[in-house]
Write an enzyme that holds these catalytic residues in place. Sequence first.
Site, PDB file in Angstrom:
ATOM      1  N   CYS A 381      -1.921   5.739   3.907  1.00 12.32           N
ATOM      2  CA  CYS A 381      -1.512   5.360   2.557  1.00 12.32           C
ATOM      3  C   CYS A 381      -2.672   4.709   1.786  1.00 12.32           C
ATOM      4  O   CYS A 381      -3.596   5.403   1.383  1.00 12.32           O
ATOM      5  CB  CYS A 381      -0.261   4.497   2.599  1.00 12.32           C
ATOM      6  SG  CYS A 381       0.667   4.655   1.070  1.00 12.32           S
ATOM      7  N   LEU A 382      -2.686   3.389   1.623  1.00  8.24           N
ATOM      8  CA  LEU A 382      -3.830   2.782   0.939  1.00  8.24           C
ATOM      9  C   LEU A 382      -5.115   3.094   1.713  1.00  8.24           C
ATOM     10  O   LEU A 382      -6.191   3.238   1.121  1.00  8.24           O
ATOM     11  CB  LEU A 382      -3.634   1.266   0.818  1.00  8.24           C
ATOM     12  CG  LEU A 382      -4.734   0.528   0.063  1.00  8.24           C
ATOM     13  CD1 LEU A 382      -4.869   1.013  -1.359  1.00  8.24           C
ATOM     14  CD2 LEU A 382      -4.470  -0.977   0.069  1.00  8.24           C
ATOM     15  N   HIS A 507       3.376   7.612   5.725  1.00  5.62           N
ATOM     16  CA  HIS A 507       3.401   6.626   6.811  1.00  5.62           C
ATOM     17  C   HIS A 507       3.897   7.246   8.118  1.00  5.62           C
ATOM     18  O   HIS A 507       5.097   7.174   8.426  1.00  5.62           O
ATOM     19  CB  HIS A 507       4.305   5.453   6.426  1.00  5.62           C
ATOM     20  CG  HIS A 507       3.751   4.628   5.325  1.00  5.62           C
ATOM     21  ND1 HIS A 507       2.929   3.542   5.536  1.00  5.62           N
ATOM     22  CD2 HIS A 507       3.869   4.745   3.982  1.00  5.62           C
ATOM     23  CE1 HIS A 507       2.581   3.022   4.367  1.00  5.62           C
ATOM     24  NE2 HIS A 507       3.139   3.734   3.415  1.00  5.62           N
ATOM     25  N   GLU A 509       3.629   6.164  10.959  1.00  2.97           N
ATOM     26  CA  GLU A 509       4.055   5.133  11.928  1.00  2.97           C
ATOM     27  C   GLU A 509       5.575   4.943  11.969  1.00  2.97           C
ATOM     28  O   GLU A 509       6.093   4.350  12.914  1.00  2.97           O
ATOM     29  CB  GLU A 509       3.351   3.801  11.641  1.00  2.97           C
ATOM     30  CG  GLU A 509       3.801   3.049  10.395  1.00  2.97           C
ATOM     31  CD  GLU A 509       3.048   3.435   9.130  1.00  2.97           C
ATOM     32  OE1 GLU A 509       2.511   4.566   9.073  1.00  2.97           O
ATOM     33  OE2 GLU A 509       2.997   2.636   8.172  1.00  2.97           O
TER      34      GLU A 509
HETATM   35  N1  GLN Z   1      -0.872   0.495  -3.233  1.00  2.00           N
HETATM   36  C1  GLN Z   1      -0.918   1.903  -2.993  1.00  2.00           C
HETATM   37  C2  GLN Z   1       0.083   2.658  -3.845  1.00  2.00           C
HETATM   38  O1  GLN Z   1       1.018   2.080  -4.332  1.00  2.00           O
HETATM   39  C3  GLN Z   1      -0.702   2.222  -1.527  1.00  2.00           C
HETATM   40  C4  GLN Z   1       0.689   1.910  -1.050  1.00  2.00           C
HETATM   41  C5  GLN Z   1       0.801   1.812   0.452  1.00  2.00           C
HETATM   42  O2  GLN Z   1      -0.185   1.700   1.166  1.00  2.00           O
HETATM   43  N2  GLN Z   1       2.022   1.819   0.955  1.00  2.00           N
HETATM   44  O3  GLN Z   1      -0.043   3.833  -4.010  1.00  2.00           O
END
Ligand code: GLN
Length: 547
Positions: A381-382, A507, A509
């Site tokens: 994700c991030l 995700h 996980e």
């Molecule tokens: N902050 C980023 C977004 O909103 C990543 C979100 C996250 O890692 N769950 O897209």
Amino acid sequence: MTKHIFVTGGVVSSLGKGLTSASIGMLLERRGLTVRMQKLDPYINVDPGTMSPYQHGEVYVLDDGSETDLDLGHYERFTNSPLSRKSNYTTGQIYLSVIEKERRGEFLGKTVQVIPHITNEIKQCIKGIGGDGVDVVITEIGGTAGDIESQPFLEAIRQFAQEYGKENCMFIHLTLVPYLKVAGELKTKPTQHSVGQLRQIGIQPDLLICRTDRALPNEEREKIALFCNLPKESVIEERDKDFSIYEVPISLLDHRLDELCAKRLGLPSGMPEIDDWRDLLHRLRNPETEISIAVVGKYAEHKDAYKSIYESIDHAGLKHHAQIRIGRIQSEEIEREGPERLLAGYDGILVPGGFGERGIEGKVETIRWARERQIPFLGICLGMQCAVIEFARNVVGLEGANSTEFDKDSKHPVIALLDEQQNVTEKGGTMRLGAQVSQLKPDTKALDCYGHEEVNERHRHRYEFNNSYRQQLEANGLVIAATSKNDSLVEIVEVKDHPWFVAVQYHPEFKSKPTCAHPLFSGFIQAATSQKKREPATTSPETAPIQ
Ligand code: GLN
């Protein structure tokens, strides 16, 4: 008829009610019963989605997009109970629903009160998850007996048992029996008080599970039984596990917990099928190799912030017979000290999800280290968004490339707000959430791992790879390894000429199980195992968290 088990906790919080509930569910399921799991949380937030990981630990996302308590992760990892919005209610949700009904005039002029309106709503939520084909519902009540916030929930389960039939309901209370060093003995008084509190509101526990750090002697068990109005057999010990949380179900089985539940509720007798779980513990105790993985995140010092990630790493380790030492590193530390000192020696690096600007540059530095030194890397994700930023800046040369989450005026906004988010103003439950299909491309590491082209994974984000940079980044060696079905959103990126560099927008996980490691975690750990570095990690990585 569906039977109901209610799990409450006493004396202190953090006793591991979630894990214990999940273990009970697992043992009953492995006796051939159909089980449903549910958690009722006494806080006023509508869901934990808006809470900081420091407050609440990880937010666990379900297929249907609900953002739930991390205990639901234990439920999914230990049982096959399908989870949905109906599996986690909070005080906030209960009140919201009652107040909305009041505004619609559904209470016909009556005064709306905690009893009966709030308690009725809670009972509906409990009933709603049982029904046809469901043998047992296990409902865990968050918080601790005696808390003001828990009262409506405890009152509701008391009423529920009264109305539904006491023979169909069972109360299990998890409590602490602390060892007092100065007295040199285990103390039962807190347990007596905690049970006293339940009895005051009309709940008599049918079974007490006593958390201890040592064996609970017969004499103490007898004393607890006497004071708490229970047969001695119904007082069982759950000793701290210093090895692995996966021992919990086995130890509860050894104390015949499933048999006691079955007897109390009139469920068929039998023995749980648990050989695969025993095999798992055997593998855990007898690793063939050891590797170290650095998890570099904003909340790395908080043991629950990336709970499912730590667990998923362990699952993959089990699959590949590797004991994994996990180093939890705060990304801000990388900013202060540089990657060399903190990351040298790790066999794999993972950058997890997150929100907000703090520590971003440390993550980007970490990813640069992994890419340039050819260290197996998994971005989530991030972590994926930072991988794109790093690639844009350091490979393509787009100076100042960033996400508009952190720099609204970035010259190169390689990560930008999703179109569907442009007009969203409310924070709760408004991200791109839940299971979405991704289409994997041929000749990618991701496809190697999954073995099929279409995958359904859980999302939780507002920002996304900016398509106007696709061509330029691809031309420089970034591989777009998966997109959403209509090709509009980038779901996975990889780096060419790297042994294993995979970063995903979703995700994974949330879909890994101890007996069935997630394909991407499996691929990552396999790559890290086969690349195992010779020099030891410099920052003595800790063993994976066990609670
Ligand atoms: N902050 C980023 C977004 O909103 C990543 C979100 C996250 O890692 N769950 O897209």
